[in-house]
Design an enzyme around this catalytic site. Structure first.
Site, mmCIF file in Angstrom:
data_model
loop_
_atom_site.group_PDB
_atom_site.id
_atom_site.type_symbol
_atom_site.label_atom_id
_atom_site.label_comp_id
_atom_site.label_asym_id
_atom_site.label_seq_id
_atom_site.Cartn_x
_atom_site.Cartn_y
_atom_site.Cartn_z
ATOM 1 N N GLU A 43 -7.940 1.901 5.404
ATOM 2 C CA GLU A 43 -7.656 1.381 6.742
ATOM 3 C C GLU A 43 -7.497 2.565 7.691
ATOM 4 O O GLU A 43 -6.718 3.484 7.434
ATOM 5 C CB GLU A 43 -6.390 0.533 6.725
ATOM 6 C CG GLU A 43 -6.555 -0.736 5.900
ATOM 7 C CD GLU A 43 -5.244 -1.453 5.651
ATOM 8 O OE1 GLU A 43 -5.227 -2.687 5.758
ATOM 9 O OE2 GLU A 43 -4.247 -0.783 5.332
ATOM 10 N N ASP A 62 -7.890 -0.681 -0.315
ATOM 11 C CA ASP A 62 -8.061 -0.523 1.130
ATOM 12 C C ASP A 62 -8.275 0.918 1.574
ATOM 13 O O ASP A 62 -7.553 1.825 1.134
ATOM 14 C CB ASP A 62 -6.802 -0.998 1.875
ATOM 15 C CG ASP A 62 -6.490 -2.460 1.644
ATOM 16 O OD1 ASP A 62 -7.434 -3.229 1.399
ATOM 17 O OD2 ASP A 62 -5.306 -2.833 1.706
ATOM 18 N N GLU A 71 -6.727 -5.932 -4.165
ATOM 19 C CA GLU A 71 -7.256 -5.323 -2.941
ATOM 20 C C GLU A 71 -7.242 -3.803 -3.070
ATOM 21 O O GLU A 71 -6.307 -3.223 -3.633
ATOM 22 C CB GLU A 71 -6.409 -5.754 -1.743
ATOM 23 C CG GLU A 71 -7.060 -5.518 -0.400
ATOM 24 C CD GLU A 71 -6.347 -6.259 0.722
ATOM 25 O OE1 GLU A 71 -6.001 -5.592 1.719
ATOM 26 O OE2 GLU A 71 -6.137 -7.485 0.603
ATOM 27 N N TRP A 102 1.739 -4.116 13.222
ATOM 28 C CA TRP A 102 2.239 -3.180 12.216
ATOM 29 C C TRP A 102 1.581 -1.809 12.234
ATOM 30 O O TRP A 102 2.118 -0.837 11.672
ATOM 31 C CB TRP A 102 2.045 -3.765 10.815
ATOM 32 C CG TRP A 102 0.604 -3.973 10.466
ATOM 33 C CD1 TRP A 102 -0.135 -5.072 10.718
ATOM 34 C CD2 TRP A 102 -0.283 -3.061 9.819
ATOM 35 N NE1 TRP A 102 -1.424 -4.907 10.280
ATOM 36 C CE2 TRP A 102 -1.544 -3.685 9.716
ATOM 37 C CE3 TRP A 102 -0.128 -1.776 9.304
ATOM 38 C CZ2 TRP A 102 -2.642 -3.060 9.127
ATOM 39 C CZ3 TRP A 102 -1.228 -1.152 8.715
ATOM 40 C CH2 TRP A 102 -2.461 -1.797 8.632
ATOM 41 N N ARG A 132 4.141 -7.355 -1.904
ATOM 42 C CA ARG A 132 5.482 -6.888 -1.520
ATOM 43 C C ARG A 132 5.690 -5.423 -1.881
ATOM 44 O O ARG A 132 6.559 -4.760 -1.325
ATOM 45 C CB ARG A 132 6.549 -7.754 -2.193
ATOM 46 C CG ARG A 132 6.605 -9.184 -1.664
ATOM 47 C CD ARG A 132 7.753 -9.958 -2.292
ATOM 48 N NE ARG A 132 7.820 -11.322 -1.757
ATOM 49 C CZ ARG A 132 8.746 -12.214 -2.124
ATOM 50 N NH1 ARG A 132 9.665 -11.884 -3.017
ATOM 51 N NH2 ARG A 132 8.731 -13.420 -1.591
ATOM 52 N N ASN A 178 -4.533 2.025 0.242
ATOM 53 C CA ASN A 178 -3.583 1.106 -0.381
ATOM 54 C C ASN A 178 -4.246 0.401 -1.557
ATOM 55 O O ASN A 178 -5.481 0.262 -1.597
ATOM 56 C CB ASN A 178 -3.084 0.076 0.633
ATOM 57 C CG ASN A 178 -1.697 -0.446 0.303
ATOM 58 O OD1 ASN A 178 -1.183 -0.236 -0.800
ATOM 59 N ND2 ASN A 178 -1.086 -1.144 1.243
ATOM 60 N N ARG A 190 1.537 0.143 -1.680
ATOM 61 C CA ARG A 190 1.294 1.451 -2.299
ATOM 62 C C ARG A 190 0.497 2.341 -1.333
ATOM 63 O O ARG A 190 -0.493 2.937 -1.695
ATOM 64 C CB ARG A 190 0.584 1.266 -3.634
ATOM 65 C CG ARG A 190 1.467 0.582 -4.669
ATOM 66 C CD ARG A 190 0.773 0.356 -6.003
ATOM 67 N NE ARG A 190 1.743 -0.028 -7.018
ATOM 68 C CZ ARG A 190 2.204 -1.276 -7.204
ATOM 69 N NH1 ARG A 190 1.779 -2.257 -6.420
ATOM 70 N NH2 ARG A 190 3.096 -1.516 -8.145
#
Length: 318
Positions: free
Chosen positions: A130, A128, A126, A221, A153, A145, A156
């Protein structure tokens, strides 16, 4: 008389406090004056496509309006909305002009990203961009990211303030992804580079991905661990998408790894090639200087500096 005087003073004090709080809520990064660096407008080099030619509705179809090269995606109580590219890509240049929802949009997330989670649910890649809706006093922020092989987990993330108001006009959001590096750009200014070398290689996305444009509820989140959830009293939240550019290696349906033949799509206006072209293998001096400007003045979080989150830093941070 004394009690009346005290009452008037109390009213004046409360009014002053309210005014102060309101003033604080209006303070923003884009209210500061920035002199932005001069950079090459890469978005002028590629062909813009009609939404219907490049995308299908992924979810919230009733909240998606399309008119040629413009789409409006809406988040309301019923659902969010999302588009996904018709093709999968193994490297390329991906860009769109976005205008974010105005007003109080705490917890709202507008995302422009590449992912193959549907094809590789246990080891997906992925990339991203965002855009996170403001909390009570914060502006929209940019979060980038990178995930590879299901490494969710190890987030980044790197986060940036805007140097403009993203709700007042359209602005360019761009991802360059090839075998050399991944670059995130806003209005053609690089804000982050993730190279495919050294310790970065193990975390580098390597499988074909689809391009998504979505608006959704990120209450859990997006704002300090869900402190400020979406308030649907201010709905609908409308994100506008225009001038999409998809130029890269479009993977044939028969190729599941991206190592086989691919079709170059997007129809570059110039000879610039974001997949194999030398101009896209490294950043120019001007681009490096512009990225340094963005990171010095606007970046407020990097996973490589988060010692409370990582007792042992990801390898590339060293």
């Amino acid at each position: 008389m004394a009690s009346l005087k005290k009452y008037k003073m109390k009213i004046m004090w409360e009014t002053a406090v309210v005014f102060c709080l309101c003033s604080l809520s209006l303070v923003s990064s884009h209210s500061r004056k920035f002199t932005t660096p001069n950079v090459t407008r890469l978005t002028d080099q590629f062909t813009k496509i009609a939404i219907e030619n490049g995308f299908v509705r992924r979810f919230g179809a009733h909240n998606i309006q399309v008119n040629g090269s413009l789409a409006k995606l809406t988040l309301d109580k019923s659902s969010g909305a999302g588009l996904v590219s018709k093709n999968k890509y193994h490297y390329g240049f991906f860009s769109a002009r976005l205008k974010l929802p105005a007003g109080f949009a705490s917890g709202v997330v507008v995302a422009f990203y590449l992912s193959n989670a549907e094809s590789y649910p246990k080891n997906h890649d992925e990339i991203d961009i965002e855009l996170l809706g403001r909390s009570r006093r914060d502006d929209w922020t940019i979060q980038t990211n990178v995930y590879a092989n299901g490494s969710t987990r190890t987030g980044r993330e790197e986060k940036f303030y805007f140097w403009f108001d993203p709700t007042q006009a359209f602005h360019d959001y761009t991802i360059i992804w090839n075998s050399h590096h991944t670059v995130f750009l806003v209005d053609n200014i690089p804000v982050r580079q993730f190279p495919n070398r050294g310790a970065f290689t193990s975390a580098y996305p390597s499988k074909p991905m689809s391009l998504y444009v979505t608006v959704w509820d990120g209450s859990e989140w997006a704002t300090k661990g869900g402190k400020y959830p979406v308030n649907y009293k201010y709905a609908p939240f409308v994100a506008s998408v225009a001038d999409v550019e998809l130029s890269g290696c479009s993977v044939n349906n028969g190729s599941s790894t991206g190592s086989g033949p691919c079709t170059k799509s997007g129809g570059s206006i110039s000879s610039l090639d974001p997949v194999d072209g030398q101009d896209f293998a490294t950043l120019s001096k001007n681009q490096i200087n512009a990225m340094d400007w963005a990171r010095r003045k606007l970046m407020f979080y990097s996973y490589c500096s988060d010692k409370s989150r990582y007792k042992v830093m990801p390898a590339e941070c060293n």
